[in-house]
Scaffold this motif. Sequence first.
Motif, PDB file in Angstrom:
ATOM      1  N   UNK A 285       0.821  -1.212   0.000  1.00 44.18           N
ATOM      2  CA  UNK A 285       0.000   0.000   0.000  1.00 44.18           C
ATOM      3  C   UNK A 285       0.860   1.270   0.000  1.00 44.18           C
ATOM      4  N   UNK A 286       2.168   1.105   0.135  1.00 40.86           N
ATOM      5  CA  UNK A 286       3.045   2.286   0.186  1.00 40.86           C
ATOM      6  C   UNK A 286       3.641   2.543  -1.200  1.00 40.86           C
TER       7      UNK A 286
ATOM      8  N   UNK B  62      13.527   3.303   7.221  1.00 44.24           N
ATOM      9  CA  UNK B  62      12.313   3.945   7.738  1.00 44.24           C
ATOM     10  C   UNK B  62      11.091   3.047   7.516  1.00 44.24           C
ATOM     11  N   UNK B  63      10.996   2.473   6.311  1.00 45.23           N
ATOM     12  CA  UNK B  63       9.889   1.566   6.000  1.00 45.23           C
ATOM     13  C   UNK B  63       9.924   0.352   6.914  1.00 45.23           C
TER      14      UNK B  63
ATOM     15  N   UNK C 259      -2.953   0.579  13.418  1.00 43.53           N
ATOM     16  CA  UNK C 259      -2.829   0.199  12.004  1.00 43.53           C
ATOM     17  C   UNK C 259      -1.787   1.013  11.259  1.00 43.53           C
ATOM     18  N   UNK C 260      -1.485   2.178  11.788  1.00 45.75           N
ATOM     19  CA  UNK C 260      -0.488   2.999  11.107  1.00 45.75           C
ATOM     20  C   UNK C 260       0.467   3.604  12.102  1.00 45.75           C
ATOM     21  N   UNK C 261       1.529   4.197  11.593  1.00 44.22           N
ATOM     22  CA  UNK C 261       2.487   4.872  12.458  1.00 44.22           C
ATOM     23  C   UNK C 261       3.169   5.965  11.649  1.00 44.22           C
TER      24      UNK C 261
ATOM     25  N   UNK D  49       6.984   8.396  11.626  1.00 42.08           N
ATOM     26  CA  UNK D  49       8.308   8.553  12.222  1.00 42.08           C
ATOM     27  C   UNK D  49       8.376   9.871  12.988  1.00 42.08           C
ATOM     28  N   UNK D  50       8.875   9.823  14.223  1.00 45.36           N
ATOM     29  CA  UNK D  50       9.104  11.050  14.984  1.00 45.36           C
ATOM     30  C   UNK D  50      10.550  11.492  14.767  1.00 45.36           C
TER      31      UNK D  50
ATOM     32  N   UNK E 137      -2.163   9.017  13.651  1.00 40.24           N
ATOM     33  CA  UNK E 137      -2.223   9.716  12.375  1.00 40.24           C
ATOM     34  C   UNK E 137      -1.640  11.108  12.502  1.00 40.24           C
ATOM     35  N   UNK E 138      -0.598  11.359  11.725  1.00 44.88           N
ATOM     36  CA  UNK E 138       0.055  12.662  11.743  1.00 44.88           C
ATOM     37  C   UNK E 138      -0.922  13.758  11.364  1.00 44.88           C
ATOM     38  N   UNK E 139      -2.000  13.368  10.705  1.00 45.93           N
ATOM     39  CA  UNK E 139      -3.001  14.338  10.305  1.00 45.93           C
ATOM     40  C   UNK E 139      -3.605  15.055  11.513  1.00 45.93           C
TER      41      UNK E 139
END
Lengths: 169, 147
Positions: free
Chosen positions: B15-16, B63-64, B78-80, B82-83, B142-144
Amino acid sequence: MKRPAPEPVQVVKQRRDAALSKLVHGVPYIRFLGIEFERRGDELTAILPFNDMLIGDPRLPAIHGGVTAAFLEVTAIIELGWSVLWSKIESGQIDPETVDAKHLPRLPKTIDFTVDYLRSGLPRDAYARARINRSGRRYASVHVEAWQDNRSRLFAQATGHFLMPPPDA
Amino acid sequence: MSLQRIDLAKKFIEAIPHARALKMNFVAVGEGTAEIEMPYDEKLVGDPATGVIHGGAVSALMDTCGGAAVVSHPGAPLGTATIDLRIDYMRPATPGQTIVAKATCYHVTRSVAFVRAVALDDDRDRPVATATGAFTYGAATSEGGKK
């Protein structure tokens, strides 16, 4: 004795831009990501035009964290490479008219690179500028900032250390 | 269970779009661990004089792989995102060889996952690069939401 007239500005500009273009476009990975550089005097701005294949999270969507890291690292390396090339051109050591990809100075090698992700990378163009905090004979320390719509709202920043190529390379 | 997990992990990477662009493949996934490989490609060369892959492509792989290790952690969201990610480059990867990254999510808190990763080429005893990173973990992943 009369001093020779200074070169026309367009001639100087074209020569410098051509040298920068050779430095940037000689690297396949920079072409793969589509990164370009704009020059104002010796100041460079890297531009990453948005492209669907740069996406890391399709749900948001957001630019891949690895792409952000790579964009910042490319910006740092070209900033360092350009500072070496610039001084060699200005001192007449390298003739930018005749230099080709094989005779460009070697690019510095990354020792380590640390990226802070401040916001998610939005699906639009990104920009970055690097600042060389220290550049010695062997090692250099570089800081890079990246933003999208607003210069003061960085979406990522990074610091890296680099091994400089030997002066005659 | 483990088959289902591998299936999920494969879907995660497929999906990436950028993972596809770099032709990344899942090799293995466990509870909080992941192994992803990236074949050599001339498009990814960073030093035209030697044919060595650009560090940035290795960063994208690390990173992946780090993100995949976080997502495969039991009870993970389900998602993450990177900080922070630090990469140390030990040596140039040998041109022509596939690079494999192995990541371990070695600690999680309610909101942060800590990850270590290593990148190897065919010479498994001498790492090409190592990485340490912090990733978002938990509901507000979610970074959103971080506008």
